[in-house]
Motif scaffolding. Sequence first.
Motif, PDB file in Angstrom:
ATOM      1  N   ARG A 296     -11.402   7.596  -4.212  1.00  0.00           N
ATOM      2  CA  ARG A 296     -10.765   6.321  -3.878  1.00  0.00           C
ATOM      3  C   ARG A 296     -11.827   5.277  -3.578  1.00  0.00           C
ATOM      4  N   TRP A 402      -6.924   1.307   4.260  1.00  0.00           N
ATOM      5  CA  TRP A 402      -6.466   2.698   4.243  1.00  0.00           C
ATOM      6  C   TRP A 402      -5.470   2.936   5.373  1.00  0.00           C
ATOM      7  N   ARG A 408       1.018   7.186   5.305  1.00  0.00           N
ATOM      8  CA  ARG A 408       0.925   7.285   3.844  1.00  0.00           C
ATOM      9  C   ARG A 408       2.011   8.167   3.249  1.00  0.00           C
ATOM     10  N   PRO A 413       3.630   3.843  -2.335  1.00  0.00           N
ATOM     11  CA  PRO A 413       2.230   3.780  -2.780  1.00  0.00           C
ATOM     12  C   PRO A 413       1.922   2.500  -3.549  1.00  0.00           C
ATOM     13  N   SER A 414       0.661   2.081  -3.483  1.00  0.00           N
ATOM     14  CA  SER A 414       0.250   0.838  -4.130  1.00  0.00           C
ATOM     15  C   SER A 414       0.399   0.906  -5.644  1.00  0.00           C
ATOM     16  N   ARG A 415       0.312   2.109  -6.228  1.00  0.00           N
ATOM     17  CA  ARG A 415       0.510   2.222  -7.671  1.00  0.00           C
ATOM     18  C   ARG A 415       1.915   1.793  -8.076  1.00  0.00           C
ATOM     19  N   THR A 491       2.762  10.435 -12.536  1.00  0.00           N
ATOM     20  CA  THR A 491       2.838   9.985 -11.143  1.00  0.00           C
ATOM     21  C   THR A 491       1.950  10.815 -10.219  1.00  0.00           C
ATOM     22  N   VAL A 494       0.364   8.798  -7.545  1.00  0.00           N
ATOM     23  CA  VAL A 494       1.291   8.488  -6.450  1.00  0.00           C
ATOM     24  C   VAL A 494       1.262   9.617  -5.418  1.00  0.00           C
ATOM     25  N   TYR A 496      -1.181  11.674  -4.732  1.00  0.00           N
ATOM     26  CA  TYR A 496      -2.412  11.604  -3.941  1.00  0.00           C
ATOM     27  C   TYR A 496      -2.379  10.455  -2.948  1.00  0.00           C
ATOM     28  N   GLU A 497      -1.798   9.335  -3.327  1.00  0.00           N
ATOM     29  CA  GLU A 497      -1.700   8.220  -2.386  1.00  0.00           C
ATOM     30  C   GLU A 497      -0.868   8.589  -1.166  1.00  0.00           C
ATOM     31  N   ARG A 498       0.035   9.535  -1.323  1.00  0.00           N
ATOM     32  CA  ARG A 498       0.866   9.970  -0.199  1.00  0.00           C
ATOM     33  C   ARG A 498       0.122  10.966   0.698  1.00  0.00           C
TER      34      ARG A 498
END
Length: 610
Positions: A296, A402, A408, A413-415, A491, A494, A496-498
């Motif tokens: 990231r 972050w 999170r 998610p930002s995506r 996705t 997504v 991983y963003e979580r």
Amino acid sequence: MATKGNSGDRKSNNSLFSIFMIAGLCCFFYILGAWRRSGVGKGDNIALEISKQTDCSVFNNLNYQKSGDAGMIDDGAQVKEFKPCEDKYIDYTPCQDQMRAMTFPRDNMIYRERHCPSDNEKLPCLIPAPKGYASPFPWPKSRDYVPFVNAPYKSLTVEKAVQNWIQYEGNVFRFPGGGTQFPHGADAYINELASVIPMDNGIVRTALDTGCGVASWGAYLFKKNVIAMSFAPRDSHESQIQFALERGVPAVIGVLGTIKLPYPSRAFDMAHCSRCLIPWGANDGMYMMEIDRVLRPGGYWVLSGPPINWKNNYQAWQRPKEELEEEQRKIEEVAKLLCWEKKHEIGEIAIWQKRINNDFCREQDPKPTMCKSTNPDDVWYKKMEACVTPHPETDEVTGAAWQPFSERLNAVPSRITSGSIPGLSDEIFLGDSRTWKKHVNAYKRINSVIDSGRYRNIMDMNAGMGGFAVALESPKLWVMNVMPTINERDTLGVIYERGLIGIYHDWCEAFSTYPRTYDLIHANGVFSLYKDKCNMEDILLEMDRILRPEGAVIFRDKVDVLIKVRRIVRGMRWNAKMVDHEDGPLLSEKVLFTVKLYWVAGENNSTSSR
């Protein structure tokens, strides 16, 4: 509900299953879970004792019949019985088979990469468990102890004796938490890293451990609520990854060679190499550039061991100081090219941080070669290149602050908020989370031990946005979220963003793991997705290979698909029960609950169950 059974006779499991079914499938799972939690799991006398002590009436509020019993639906077709494979295949890893590997070039570790058998080479049989196979210890005891019979290989106890990796004690292996680079223990080593990297507040949640050994670093990171994806090749150090998974630690067989890592870009908060023997400065810095791709913006890279602080260590490492000096020079050169900021170097540990966005790097000289690919997540069997993956242009993705893990997990998610995934919106994401919470609550009404600690290693074969894993989130378990490569919508980023982990995979091929490494597998729509892509039997045999004895599988799919699945698994020493969708019997989507029976190498009992 007392049952009769002969002491030590595992072959009566089928009759036990039938008796349990009379009282309801929920009670069966409860007793099976208690049986396994006894730490033995080897005799009907244990099941008998537990059943005497278990009042299944306490589960009346679950009302299994009201959930819809679709178990009577069948096509009447004859069940095909699958025979056990030969005992020599006990630890068979199809795509990392040692004999096949040796036919490939050794340059850049090509021979350690995935090389899968052709369709006519696949084994149409069931991989046996070793004689005496024992239930793994529950977490956290499993972190430190593994039954010897489950992975009976002592080479590491000799090769790594002075490094405190693993010790053989009686009928178990003990993992003291040591390592080549942390002689004072993994806790002390991790605490030293945490003095620089924010691990104690949830900011750093996901980590990648390259060349992980037996994954003690990842095992001890759970104390800080950090989850690591660990990988190591299948090589002369027998069963490193097998040991990791037996311990209840996420790990896969893998290597940095010529193919991109099977993870999305911008996935990990931290990457780590502790004497992992990867030539980081080689191939024009290609391996560091691949680490940069999966980090990231703002993520950390930890390198400990050679060549760090070579001036003081070259004699102990028994390597020429000129060679080590050149090795570190190349690493520093590539790190500068990547515009990483060096945050720390003390002793044999160095830590760099990836810049948050391109603003810090516009004036750097020389400028790196930028990758031309428009999709940095298109990695399955794609060659690595000596180029730098650009930061996304959207500030919301690259420069966003972050969030700690607790936030999170359920935040959009930002995506998705940036619109970078076509067809997904905030509303769809939030609706998906609600749906999976409802599904998992329904699962728990049927299988009451899902979140009891009975299952540690869990896999979601078609993970979507990670809703199943989020609904299960618990320190007792972890979920390997698999993103099928044939999905129209990717996705995994997504997920991983979580703050979860996952991997790309094509289920027409074997997964990069040893046999018997997962306690529970969730298969949502997998067979509808792979319809006309590959053979259903092959996928089910692979699921059987990676599922532990007495492990469970939950299938969610269309009823006509599940009827075929149930017919096949009945010939695989699995018991199965189909139920209606939690919203009622009129829906064509059903749920199939299955349990793999206990059996080991050398047994000749029938594979068919009814």
